[in-house]
Structure formats: structure tokens, C-alpha cells
Write a protein that holds these residues in place. Structure first.
Motif, PDB file in Angstrom:
ATOM      1  N   GLN A  37      52.305  38.652  42.801  1.00  0.00           N
ATOM      2  CA  GLN A  37      52.716  39.794  41.984  1.00  0.00           C
ATOM      3  C   GLN A  37      52.880  39.469  40.501  1.00  0.00           C
ATOM      4  O   GLN A  37      53.811  39.944  39.846  1.00  0.00           O
ATOM      5  N   TRP A  68      45.403  44.680  39.193  1.00  0.00           N
ATOM      6  CA  TRP A  68      43.989  45.066  39.127  1.00  0.00           C
ATOM      7  C   TRP A  68      43.923  46.571  39.267  1.00  0.00           C
ATOM      8  O   TRP A  68      44.361  47.131  40.279  1.00  0.00           O
ATOM      9  N   ARG A 123      46.054  47.459  42.529  1.00  0.00           N
ATOM     10  CA  ARG A 123      46.376  46.324  43.393  1.00  0.00           C
ATOM     11  C   ARG A 123      47.190  45.316  42.603  1.00  0.00           C
ATOM     12  O   ARG A 123      46.984  45.153  41.403  1.00  0.00           O
ATOM     13  N   ASP A 163      48.325  41.199  42.772  1.00  0.00           N
ATOM     14  CA  ASP A 163      47.915  39.970  43.447  1.00  0.00           C
ATOM     15  C   ASP A 163      49.027  39.405  44.320  1.00  0.00           C
ATOM     16  O   ASP A 163      50.146  39.912  44.340  1.00  0.00           O
ATOM     17  N   GLU A 178      42.756  53.160  42.211  1.00  0.00           N
ATOM     18  CA  GLU A 178      43.471  52.188  43.046  1.00  0.00           C
ATOM     19  C   GLU A 178      44.139  51.170  42.143  1.00  0.00           C
ATOM     20  O   GLU A 178      43.568  50.756  41.134  1.00  0.00           O
TER      21      GLU A 178
END
Length: 129
Positions: free
Chosen positions: A93, A97, A88, A90, A86
């Protein structure tokens, strides 16, 4: 050169579906990698647009080495690949992660430690934790 769309619209940046990373003045974005299974923080690294694009395309972590000033496919020479389960970004942007499955012997740090965060500050000193 890989490019991502940019936006100045705060709502689009924070709530939209378009990946519009905000790279710093050096063209980099912070990237934290954690173990998908345990949640352990493995490392903090940097990505440029090419590293982020390659990570999204291949499903394997790519970073930008500031010390070597070059793209770095994590584990390409050491066998310590990081398979991305995965990714991600934040809210604004400017940080990524990665939840990864470490390959090889599972170590992420160039020192041979499992995590780059292998020392603890105690009484003003760093000790292995």
C-alpha cells in the motif's frame, strides 16, 4: 484533513480489505495512471491523503503537485480529465495504479503529449519515441 486508517499488521496491510495507504515522510504516495483501453502508461504523479480520498469519492483523478505544493484535479482547467475505471493499491500500500479513460483530446502530459513518457533513451540521448 483527510485521514486513512493505519496498520502495522503486515497480514492486514497485504491481505486485508481496508485501504491503509503508507504515505512517505512528505505525506505522499506514488500514483501511476494508465489508459484503461490501451494499457499505455500515461503519467506518474503523487497523491496525498486528500487527493486519494477525492479520487475514490468522485471517480476522477486528483493528484498533489509537488512543484506547486497544492491539490490538483487532473483536467479541471485543461479539459484533460481522467475518469477512473479502476484504482489498485500495491501489496504494501505505498503505490497506486489508476486505470483511466482520458477525456478532452486524450493527452495526459502538460507538454501536450499523450503520455508523459514520450521520449526514449537512445545512444545516451532522449529522442521522441
Amino acid at each position: 484533513m483527510t485521514t486513512f486508517p493505519t496498520t502495522t499488521d503486515k497480514t492486514a496491510l497485504e491481505q486485508g480489505e481496508v485501504i491503509s495507504p503508507r504515505f512517505d515522510a512528505a505525506g505522499l504516495i506514488a500514483a501511476v495512471a494508465t489508459d484503461s483501453t490501451t494499457g499505455e502508461v500515461l503519467m506518474l504523479a503523487w497523491m496525498n491523503a486528500e487527493a486519494l480520498a477525492l479520487t475514490l469519492q468522485t471517480g476522477e483523478a486528483h493528484y498533489f503537485s509537488r512543484s506547486r505544493n497544492e491539490l490538483w484535479h487532473k483536467g479541471a482547467t485543461s479539459g484533460q480529465l481522467q475518469i477512473v475505471d479502476e484504482l489498485r493499491i500495491d501489496c504494501d500500500q505505498d503505490a497506486v495504479w489508476l486505470k483511466v479513460r482520458p477525456q478532452g483530446d486524450g493527452h495526459a502530459c502538460h507538454t501536450g503529449a499523450r503520455s508523459c513518457f514520450y521520449r526514449v533513451a537512445r545512444d545516451g540521448r532522449l529522442v521522441r519515441g
